[in-house]
Design a protein around this motif. Structure first.
Motif, PDB file in Angstrom:
ATOM      1  N   MET A 100      -0.808   0.193   4.186  1.00  0.00           N
ATOM      2  CA  MET A 100      -0.785   1.509   3.549  1.00  0.00           C
ATOM      3  C   MET A 100      -2.060   1.701   2.741  1.00  0.00           C
ATOM      4  O   MET A 100      -2.407   0.873   1.886  1.00  0.00           O
ATOM      5  CB  MET A 100       0.435   1.628   2.640  1.00  0.00           C
ATOM      6  N   GLY A 101      -2.796   2.772   3.033  1.00  0.00           N
ATOM      7  CA  GLY A 101      -4.036   3.056   2.319  1.00  0.00           C
ATOM      8  C   GLY A 101      -3.790   3.845   1.050  1.00  0.00           C
ATOM      9  O   GLY A 101      -2.981   4.785   1.031  1.00  0.00           O
ATOM     10  N   HIS A 102      -4.463   3.450  -0.028  1.00  0.00           N
ATOM     11  CA  HIS A 102      -4.386   4.152  -1.306  1.00  0.00           C
ATOM     12  C   HIS A 102      -5.811   4.369  -1.806  1.00  0.00           C
ATOM     13  O   HIS A 102      -6.758   3.777  -1.303  1.00  0.00           O
ATOM     14  CB  HIS A 102      -3.616   3.335  -2.353  1.00  0.00           C
ATOM     15  N   GLN A 103      -5.958   5.213  -2.802  1.00  0.00           N
ATOM     16  CA  GLN A 103      -7.253   5.324  -3.478  1.00  0.00           C
ATOM     17  C   GLN A 103      -7.274   4.327  -4.638  1.00  0.00           C
ATOM     18  O   GLN A 103      -6.646   4.580  -5.675  1.00  0.00           O
ATOM     19  CB  GLN A 103      -7.460   6.752  -3.989  1.00  0.00           C
ATOM     20  N   ILE A 152       0.510  -3.645  13.888  1.00  0.00           N
ATOM     21  CA  ILE A 152       0.077  -3.117  12.602  1.00  0.00           C
ATOM     22  C   ILE A 152       0.457  -1.643  12.529  1.00  0.00           C
ATOM     23  O   ILE A 152       0.023  -0.834  13.366  1.00  0.00           O
ATOM     24  CB  ILE A 152      -1.448  -3.267  12.404  1.00  0.00           C
ATOM     25  N   LEU A 153       1.275  -1.294  11.555  1.00  0.00           N
ATOM     26  CA  LEU A 153       1.610   0.105  11.290  1.00  0.00           C
ATOM     27  C   LEU A 153       0.708   0.599  10.164  1.00  0.00           C
ATOM     28  O   LEU A 153       0.649  -0.016   9.098  1.00  0.00           O
ATOM     29  CB  LEU A 153       3.084   0.242  10.893  1.00  0.00           C
ATOM     30  N   VAL A 154       0.013   1.687  10.408  1.00  0.00           N
ATOM     31  CA  VAL A 154      -1.015   2.148   9.467  1.00  0.00           C
ATOM     32  C   VAL A 154      -0.674   3.553   8.987  1.00  0.00           C
ATOM     33  O   VAL A 154      -0.402   4.454   9.799  1.00  0.00           O
ATOM     34  CB  VAL A 154      -2.407   2.134  10.124  1.00  0.00           C
ATOM     35  N   SER A 155      -0.694   3.735   7.676  1.00  0.00           N
ATOM     36  CA  SER A 155      -0.484   5.061   7.098  1.00  0.00           C
ATOM     37  C   SER A 155      -1.227   5.120   5.765  1.00  0.00           C
ATOM     38  O   SER A 155      -1.881   4.153   5.364  1.00  0.00           O
ATOM     39  CB  SER A 155       1.014   5.348   6.900  1.00  0.00           C
ATOM     40  N   ALA A 156      -1.139   6.254   5.105  1.00  0.00           N
ATOM     41  CA  ALA A 156      -1.814   6.434   3.820  1.00  0.00           C
ATOM     42  C   ALA A 156      -0.892   7.189   2.879  1.00  0.00           C
ATOM     43  O   ALA A 156      -0.005   7.925   3.304  1.00  0.00           O
ATOM     44  CB  ALA A 156      -3.132   7.186   3.997  1.00  0.00           C
ATOM     45  N   GLU A 157      -1.138   6.986   1.595  1.00  0.00           N
ATOM     46  CA  GLU A 157      -0.291   7.625   0.588  1.00  0.00           C
ATOM     47  C   GLU A 157      -0.923   8.889   0.026  1.00  0.00           C
ATOM     48  O   GLU A 157      -0.211   9.782  -0.431  1.00  0.00           O
ATOM     49  CB  GLU A 157      -0.007   6.639  -0.552  1.00  0.00           C
ATOM     50  N   ASP A 158      -2.262   8.984   0.069  1.00  0.00           N
ATOM     51  CA  ASP A 158      -2.908  10.095  -0.627  1.00  0.00           C
ATOM     52  C   ASP A 158      -3.854  10.886   0.273  1.00  0.00           C
ATOM     53  O   ASP A 158      -3.608  12.041   0.567  1.00  0.00           O
ATOM     54  CB  ASP A 158      -3.658   9.565  -1.860  1.00  0.00           C
ATOM     55  N   MET A 172      -7.978   1.933  13.149  1.00  0.00           N
ATOM     56  CA  MET A 172      -6.888   2.895  13.233  1.00  0.00           C
ATOM     57  C   MET A 172      -6.891   3.787  11.999  1.00  0.00           C
ATOM     58  O   MET A 172      -6.958   3.291  10.872  1.00  0.00           O
ATOM     59  CB  MET A 172      -5.539   2.170  13.359  1.00  0.00           C
ATOM     60  N   ASP A 173      -6.825   5.101  12.214  1.00  0.00           N
ATOM     61  CA  ASP A 173      -6.810   6.042  11.097  1.00  0.00           C
ATOM     62  C   ASP A 173      -5.496   5.947  10.323  1.00  0.00           C
ATOM     63  O   ASP A 173      -4.418   5.787  10.913  1.00  0.00           O
ATOM     64  CB  ASP A 173      -6.991   7.471  11.603  1.00  0.00           C
ATOM     65  N   ALA A 174      -5.609   6.040   9.015  1.00  0.00           N
ATOM     66  CA  ALA A 174      -4.440   6.073   8.137  1.00  0.00           C
ATOM     67  C   ALA A 174      -4.286   7.498   7.622  1.00  0.00           C
ATOM     68  O   ALA A 174      -5.106   7.973   6.836  1.00  0.00           O
ATOM     69  CB  ALA A 174      -4.620   5.086   6.980  1.00  0.00           C
ATOM     70  N   VAL A 175      -3.255   8.184   8.099  1.00  0.00           N
ATOM     71  CA  VAL A 175      -3.056   9.602   7.806  1.00  0.00           C
ATOM     72  C   VAL A 175      -1.789   9.769   6.965  1.00  0.00           C
ATOM     73  O   VAL A 175      -0.731   9.255   7.341  1.00  0.00           O
ATOM     74  CB  VAL A 175      -2.931  10.415   9.107  1.00  0.00           C
ATOM     75  N   CYS A 200     -13.145   8.472   1.883  1.00  0.00           N
ATOM     76  CA  CYS A 200     -11.871   8.777   1.224  1.00  0.00           C
ATOM     77  C   CYS A 200     -12.024   9.022  -0.276  1.00  0.00           C
ATOM     78  O   CYS A 200     -11.048   8.978  -1.002  1.00  0.00           O
ATOM     79  CB  CYS A 200     -10.870   7.644   1.472  1.00  0.00           C
ATOM     80  N   GLY A 201     -13.235   9.236  -0.727  1.00  0.00           N
ATOM     81  CA  GLY A 201     -13.404   9.524  -2.144  1.00  0.00           C
ATOM     82  C   GLY A 201     -14.510   8.696  -2.780  1.00  0.00           C
ATOM     83  O   GLY A 201     -15.300   8.038  -2.096  1.00  0.00           O
ATOM     84  N   ALA A 202     -14.542   8.706  -4.098  1.00  0.00           N
ATOM     85  CA  ALA A 202     -15.647   8.096  -4.843  1.00  0.00           C
ATOM     86  C   ALA A 202     -15.771   6.603  -4.574  1.00  0.00           C
ATOM     87  O   ALA A 202     -16.875   6.075  -4.468  1.00  0.00           O
ATOM     88  CB  ALA A 202     -15.456   8.358  -6.334  1.00  0.00           C
ATOM     89  N   ASN A 203     -14.655   5.893  -4.469  1.00  0.00           N
ATOM     90  CA  ASN A 203     -14.686   4.439  -4.294  1.00  0.00           C
ATOM     91  C   ASN A 203     -14.377   4.022  -2.855  1.00  0.00           C
ATOM     92  O   ASN A 203     -13.809   2.966  -2.615  1.00  0.00           O
ATOM     93  CB  ASN A 203     -13.700   3.772  -5.254  1.00  0.00           C
ATOM     94  N   HIS A 204     -14.763   4.865  -1.917  1.00  0.00           N
ATOM     95  CA  HIS A 204     -14.529   4.553  -0.506  1.00  0.00           C
ATOM     96  C   HIS A 204     -15.133   3.207  -0.106  1.00  0.00           C
ATOM     97  O   HIS A 204     -14.559   2.477   0.711  1.00  0.00           O
ATOM     98  CB  HIS A 204     -15.112   5.675   0.356  1.00  0.00           C
ATOM     99  N   SER A 205     -16.279   2.866  -0.679  1.00  0.00           N
ATOM    100  CA  SER A 205     -16.971   1.624  -0.307  1.00  0.00           C
ATOM    101  C   SER A 205     -16.321   0.384  -0.894  1.00  0.00           C
ATOM    102  O   SER A 205     -16.766  -0.733  -0.598  1.00  0.00           O
ATOM    103  CB  SER A 205     -18.432   1.685  -0.771  1.00  0.00           C
ATOM    104  N   PHE A 206     -15.293   0.546  -1.714  1.00  0.00           N
ATOM    105  CA  PHE A 206     -14.760  -0.583  -2.471  1.00  0.00           C
ATOM    106  C   PHE A 206     -13.293  -0.859  -2.143  1.00  0.00           C
ATOM    107  O   PHE A 206     -12.519  -1.221  -3.019  1.00  0.00           O
ATOM    108  CB  PHE A 206     -14.929  -0.331  -3.968  1.00  0.00           C
TER     109      PHE A 206
END
Length: 230
Positions: A100-103, A152-158, A172-175, A200-206
């Protein structure tokens, strides 16, 4: 992992990535041959003052330079489609993990276990130990067994993220609100690095990704240890 001044891909750590490398070499060789032929024709046309009257109007040569590119495209398309369908195959996975992807971090849940989940944050530069890689290390690694098919199941929260590990041939994209799935199979033990591949935002590289592949007995020991502390 990648190293400075590297021109090619990372070493393959899964059968799918090996197939992708073979296809890349296959397509690149075709591109080199076409480029060499076109360069030769250009040089020949510029450097000679002679004209062949049979080239000016020839039905046969027009047939050849129409059919030949079509054959080349088929030679590229067939192995490409084969790998495309191969990457979508998920046959009887031994383990399912939800990423699960988060910021700006990843969380992992081993859905076959009752209470095995954790968050993976990037290790700050000042906390790195000798041998660790800046911007690539996480405080928790995703541990999987070697030579076992993993779903691998991939999703995102934000916002949009992308779960990518180049040496495994996985991206795989996390949507948010959508559950995508992909599969991987590690060929050998090791530690493999990836990063979020969608801005995905300011801290995408981290928000790096670290996969540690271990033999099955070691994985069972690790999972039991994690459950003890859950």
């Amino acid at each position: 992992m990648a190293h400075p001044a590297q021109l090619g891909f990372q070493d393959a750590a899964s059968p799918v990535m090996e197939e992708l490398l073979h296809f890349h070499d296959h397509a690149l060789m075709i591109v080199f041959l076409i480029s060499a032929l076109v360069l030769y024709i250009i040089i020949a046309m510029v450097s000679t003052k002679l004209t062949n009257k049979f080239i000016l109007d020839s039905q046969e040569i027009e047939i050849v330079w129409t059919i030949l590119p079509a054959v080349i495209l088929v030679l590229i398309a067939l192995p490409s489609l084969r790998i495309l369908y191969l990457m979508d195959e998920i046959n009887d996975p031994h383990l399912t993990i939800k990423a699960m992807g988060h910021q700006w971090y990843w969380s992992y849940e081993y859905t076959d276990y009752e209470n095995l989940n954790f968050d993976a944050y990037m290790v700050p530069t000042q906390d790195l130990t000798p041998g660790q890689f800046r911007l690539l290390e996480t405080d928790h690694r995703m541990v999987i067994p070697v030579e076992s098919p993993i779903r691998i199941l991939v999703s995102a929260e934000d916002v949009l993220h992308s779960w990518a590990v180049p040496s495994m041939g996985v991206k795989m994209d996390a949507v948010p609100g959508r559950l995508n799935q992909t599969a991987l199979l590690a060929s050998r033990p090791g530690v493999y690095y990836g990063q979020c591949s969608e801005i995905c935002g300011a801290n995408h590289s981290f928000m790096p990704i670290v996969i540690e592949t271990v033999p099955l007995p070691h994985f069972e020991t690790w999972s039991a240890h994690q459950l003890d502390f859950a």
